[in-house]
Motif scaffolding. Structure first.
Motif, PDB file in Angstrom:
ATOM      1  N   GLY A   5       0.832  -1.213   0.000  1.00  0.00           N
ATOM      2  CA  GLY A   5       0.000   0.000   0.000  1.00  0.00           C
ATOM      3  C   GLY A   5       0.860   1.255   0.000  1.00  0.00           C
ATOM      4  O   GLY A   5       0.575   2.231  -0.700  1.00  0.00           O
ATOM      5  N   GLU A   6       1.924   1.185   0.824  1.00  0.00           N
ATOM      6  CA  GLU A   6       2.844   2.327   0.880  1.00  0.00           C
ATOM      7  C   GLU A   6       3.545   2.519  -0.467  1.00  0.00           C
ATOM      8  O   GLU A   6       3.709   3.637  -0.947  1.00  0.00           O
ATOM      9  N   ARG A  11       4.298   5.379  -5.596  1.00  0.00           N
ATOM     10  CA  ARG A  11       4.287   5.372  -7.067  1.00  0.00           C
ATOM     11  C   ARG A  11       3.281   6.403  -7.588  1.00  0.00           C
ATOM     12  O   ARG A  11       3.564   7.109  -8.548  1.00  0.00           O
ATOM     13  N   LYS A  12       2.123   6.442  -6.967  1.00  0.00           N
ATOM     14  CA  LYS A  12       1.102   7.406  -7.389  1.00  0.00           C
ATOM     15  C   LYS A  12       1.622   8.828  -7.181  1.00  0.00           C
ATOM     16  O   LYS A  12       1.464   9.704  -8.033  1.00  0.00           O
TER      17      LYS A  12
END
Length: 134
Positions: A5-6, A11-12
């Motif tokens: 998730g991190e 990346r986003k």
């Protein structure tokens, strides 16, 4: 999963940052191109301004030359352009012409009177032998 998730968040965030940077680079290039166009336009306007300043300087010089020439001609012209002086001159000219006619008339009258006096004296001398009008 937490790390995944991190990683997805990072990346986003990286993708968003890269998009923002790309957008900023494109905008910078556009602004630089626009700036170049404005610099060219400014140079053209400055050249035109310089031309107009030169023309203004020449026009002022011509104006001053014409002004001084006008003053010189007015000084030489004397009566021309001064209506009061022209009217006075015309009036005096007419007065002088009238007085010349009067003088000529008086000269003729004087001549006639002298001739009459001489005639009377000549007649009187013939009668008495002497004259009081010598």
């Amino acid at each position: 999963e937490v790390q995944l998730g991190e990683l997805l968040k990072l990346r986003k965030k990286t993708t968003t940052t890269v998009q923002v940077l790309t957008h900023l680079k494109e905008k910078l290039q556009f602004v630089q191109a626009d700036n170049q166009l404005l610099k060219v336009e400014l140079a053209e306007l400055e050249a035109e301004l310089s031309t107009h300043r030169d023309a203004l300087t020449k026009a002022k010089h011509d104006r001053d030359t014409l002004r001084s020439e006008n003053l010189r001609l007015r000084g030489e012209a004397g009566l021309i352009g001064n209506n009061d002086l022209l009217r006075d001159f015309d009036r005096r000219k007419k007065d002088i012409a009238s007085m010349q006619v009067t003088v000529e008339s008086l000269k003729q009258r004087h001549k006639s009177l002298r001739e009459s006096i001489l005639d009377i004296n000549a007649r009187g001398l013939g009668a008495t032998g002497h004259s009081d009008f010598a």
